[in-house]
Design an enzyme around this catalytic site. Sequence first.
Site, mmCIF file in Angstrom:
data_model
loop_
_atom_site.group_PDB
_atom_site.id
_atom_site.type_symbol
_atom_site.label_atom_id
_atom_site.label_comp_id
_atom_site.label_asym_id
_atom_site.label_seq_id
_atom_site.Cartn_x
_atom_site.Cartn_y
_atom_site.Cartn_z
ATOM 1 N N GLY A 33 -0.038 -1.100 -1.950
ATOM 2 C CA GLY A 33 -0.388 -0.605 -0.517
ATOM 3 C C GLY A 33 -0.615 1.017 -1.273
ATOM 4 O O GLY A 33 -1.336 1.436 -1.936
ATOM 5 N N ASN A 34 -0.963 2.292 -0.435
ATOM 6 C CA ASN A 34 -1.558 2.864 -0.436
ATOM 7 C C ASN A 34 -1.039 3.987 0.469
ATOM 8 O O ASN A 34 -0.383 3.957 1.740
ATOM 9 C CB ASN A 34 -2.714 3.207 -0.562
ATOM 10 C CG ASN A 34 -3.475 3.245 0.277
ATOM 11 O OD1 ASN A 34 -3.222 3.738 1.321
ATOM 12 N ND2 ASN A 34 -4.445 2.276 0.643
#
Length: 226
Positions: A33-34
């Site tokens: 993810g980020n």
Amino acid sequence: ADFAKEKLPLSGLKALVSAGPTHEAIDPVRFIGNHSSGKMGFAIAQQLKELGADVTLVSGPTALPHPQQMTVIPVTSAAEMLEACEKYFDDASIIVMSAAVADYTPIEVAFQKIKKKENEFSIALKKTTDILATLGNKKKKEQLLIGFALETNNELENAKDKLVRKNLDFIVLNSMQDQGAGFATDTNKVTIINRSGESSVFPLKSKEDVAKDICSLILQHIPSKI
Ligand code: CTP
Ligand code: CA
């Protein structure tokens, strides 16, 4: 209330906004993810709604409450976000893609939790489909398409390249060089570039105010589209 809505500048127009990160599953308990919070996209969706647009917000996983009086489509992965965006794209007059979409996703998702073994471990990844470029490809001339660019170097050049390559009307360049700009903050510092390559530099402001700046640009350009 219906009477009041008639008079708003974007009444009768559909808008599509993407927001937040995507999560690309590695196994049942892990993902890639980020740090995107979704705040920028949610603020844009909110402003468009207040201007009278019929808004669909396609959102990756965020901690934000779902805004009222709009259609919220929660998605997890880049592939799901693509599917949702394509579904609502054709009917939308205003499209703002502010999601931080994963560029790569695991080629295979393990069915069971991956156990630790060797000292080194790697995951084979493949490119995701570029949602914005896909939409840009099939954009009709009456649609206004706005993308974002997150850059750390050669900012203007890279952003202009994305604007052309993805067939956008505007690109909002997010500068990561400034304190208080970008992921997980309540403020942002942007430069907005148009198709002629002209850029307007905006000061650091709240994401709500950045959303208002983007919406005034939309309001200026919508008449030439409809
Ligand atoms: N975007 C998208 N789908 C992807 C990747 C990006 O729709 N698979 C969109 C983002 O929502 C954003 C724009 O493309 O509006 C630019 O994203 P960015 O990550 O800055 O650019 P990339 O084209 O992915 O290039 P790179 O990350 O290599 O700079
Ligand atoms: Ca990217």
